[in-house]
Design a protein around this motif. Structure first.
Motif, short mmCIF file in Angstrom:
data_model
loop_
_atom_site.label_atom_id
_atom_site.label_comp_id
_atom_site.label_asym_id
_atom_site.label_seq_id
_atom_site.Cartn_x
_atom_site.Cartn_y
_atom_site.Cartn_z
N ILE A 169 -10.66 6.89 5.74
CA ILE A 169 -10.02 5.80 5.00
C ILE A 169 -8.58 5.63 5.47
O ILE A 169 -8.12 4.52 5.77
N SER A 170 -7.87 6.77 5.54
CA SER A 170 -6.48 6.71 6.01
C SER A 170 -6.42 6.20 7.44
O SER A 170 -5.53 5.43 7.80
N PHE A 171 -7.39 6.63 8.25
CA PHE A 171 -7.37 6.24 9.65
C PHE A 171 -7.53 4.73 9.80
O PHE A 171 -6.80 4.08 10.53
N ILE A 172 -8.51 4.18 9.06
CA ILE A 172 -8.70 2.72 9.11
C ILE A 172 -7.43 2.02 8.63
O ILE A 172 -6.97 1.03 9.21
N GLY A 173 -6.83 2.57 7.57
CA GLY A 173 -5.59 2.00 7.06
C GLY A 173 -4.52 1.98 8.13
O GLY A 173 -3.82 0.98 8.32
N LEU A 174 -4.41 3.09 8.88
CA LEU A 174 -3.40 3.17 9.94
C LEU A 174 -3.67 2.16 11.05
O LEU A 174 -2.75 1.50 11.54
N VAL A 175 -4.93 2.03 11.43
CA VAL A 175 -5.28 1.06 12.48
C VAL A 175 -4.89 -0.35 12.04
O VAL A 175 -4.28 -1.12 12.80
N ILE A 176 -5.22 -0.68 10.78
CA ILE A 176 -4.86 -2.00 10.26
C ILE A 176 -3.35 -2.18 10.26
O ILE A 176 -2.83 -3.23 10.67
N LEU A 177 -2.63 -1.14 9.82
CA LEU A 177 -1.17 -1.24 9.75
C LEU A 177 -0.56 -1.46 11.13
O LEU A 177 0.35 -2.26 11.30
N VAL A 178 -1.06 -0.74 12.13
CA VAL A 178 -0.48 -0.86 13.48
C VAL A 178 -0.77 -2.22 14.08
O VAL A 178 0.13 -2.86 14.64
N THR A 179 -2.00 -2.70 13.95
CA THR A 179 -2.31 -4.01 14.53
C THR A 179 -1.52 -5.11 13.83
O THR A 179 -0.89 -5.96 14.49
N THR A 180 -1.53 -5.12 12.50
CA THR A 180 -0.77 -6.16 11.81
C THR A 180 0.73 -5.96 12.04
O THR A 180 1.48 -6.91 12.19
N GLY A 181 1.14 -4.71 12.08
CA GLY A 181 2.56 -4.41 12.28
C GLY A 181 3.07 -4.92 13.61
O GLY A 181 4.14 -5.54 13.69
#
Lengths: 160, 163
Positions: A75-87
């Motif tokens: 869950i955290s990993f998916i969150g991080l992937v989303i954060l980096v791409t949107t970021g």
């Protein structure tokens, strides 16, 4: 100390990318990307928070640390992937503003250590079945400190 | 008095005005509201995924609940307090925003979802407490929770764009 002048060409390049220009050209893309960035934040911070609680020994003590991480770390990993791409997208759309904003630099000062920590120490500790209590406590604390640090300065960007 | 007039009155109170115009309080209250997302919705996500039968299938649901809730509830309390304060200082602006209205409706639906689960669905929990995949009504509760919180977060963020 900030901004780091040597990195200025990077910001100028980012600002001129197709991605940056597309997001800047209309009103909606930035807002939508920001909302998705928030979803990512919820996933990552939620995961880190609960995982830290396990590391502190406050919840799920009957389950080895490694098992909790295995079941819920994704869950955290998916969150991080989303954060980096949107970021990266948000960055490209307003790189110049970021360059001039101290809060952005403070955020990155937390972000890079947080990522490095996450994929080295944090990974190692959460993958072992029974880490030493001191190791657990320190790892949990650092994870919370670093990621909430990123979040605090991330929010602060909008205020400065 | 109309609802809008009540909101305007609320917004214009001393407290409302102080918060809204302060360089200090408003950012801190709003920042806390956003950061507490991780401690509230982020935590409830693990619970919803268990209800859906996606993770931790060998952990009894009652155990999951007692593990997570006592840490998650303070997070929601913080969300509510900061949320009330945020509304208080800009009540009329919020009232006029379509995204705020969507957020409120979604919050009410989320509340109904929670109440229905705890008051009705959980009555028979002893039968499926240890089930890897709980019955449909429990799974629906988990699914609705995830969907509604996503709407609440999105509407909450988009609200600011209409001010």
């Amino acid at each position: 100390m900030f901004p780091i002048h040597a990195l200025r060409p990077l910001f100028e390049w980012a600002e001129d990318t197709w991605l940056g220009m597309i997001i800047r050209s209309h009103q909606y893309p930035f807002a939508v990307i920001e909302v998705v960035h928030l979803f990512g934040l919820t996933l990552l911070l939620g995961g880190v928070f609960l995982m830290s609680l396990r590391l502190f020994g406050f919840i799920m003590r009957d389950m080895p640390v490694s098992q909790v991480a295995k079941q819920l770390g994704w869950i955290s990993f998916i969150g991080l992937v989303i954060l980096v791409t949107t970021g990266l997208s948000l960055f490209a759309s307003e790189a110049a503003k970021c360059y001039a904003n101290d809060m952005y630099w403070y955020k990155m000062s937390f972000f890079f250590p947080a990522v490095i920590f996450h994929f080295t120490v944090y990974r190692k500790v959460t993958r072992s079945a029974n880490p030493h209590p001191l190791t657990r406590g320190l790892t949990g604390f650092l994870a919370l400190f670093l990621w909430f640090g990123v979040a605090v300065f991330g929010r602060a960007i909008g205020y400065f | 008095m109309s609802l809008l007039e009540i909101c305007q009155w609320l917004q214009d109170t001393d407290v409302g005005t102080q918060i809204r115009e302060s360089i200090f309080f408003f950012p801190i209250i709003e920042g806390t509201h956003v950061l507490a997302l991780g401690v509230s919705v982020g935590a409830v996500l693990w619970w919803d995924l268990r209800l859906l039968g996606f993770t931790m299938r060998d952990k009894p649901i009652s155990q999951m609940q007692s593990n997570i809730f006592k840490w998650m509830m303070p997070g929601f309390v913080v969300m509510m307090i900061t949320g009330v304060l945020l509304f208080w200082c800009q009540a009329a602006k919020a009232y006029n925003s379509i995204f705020f209205r969507i957020k409120v409706i979604a919050l009410i639906l989320a509340g109904i979802n929670i109440l229905y689960f705890h008051l009705k669905t959980q009555k028979g929990q002893s039968e499926w407490d240890t089930a890897g995949i709980p019955p449909t009504s429990a799974r629906m509760a988990g699914l609705f929770s995830i969907l509604l919180w996503a709407i609440i977060i999105a509407a909450g963020r988009l609200m600011a764009y209409t001010f």
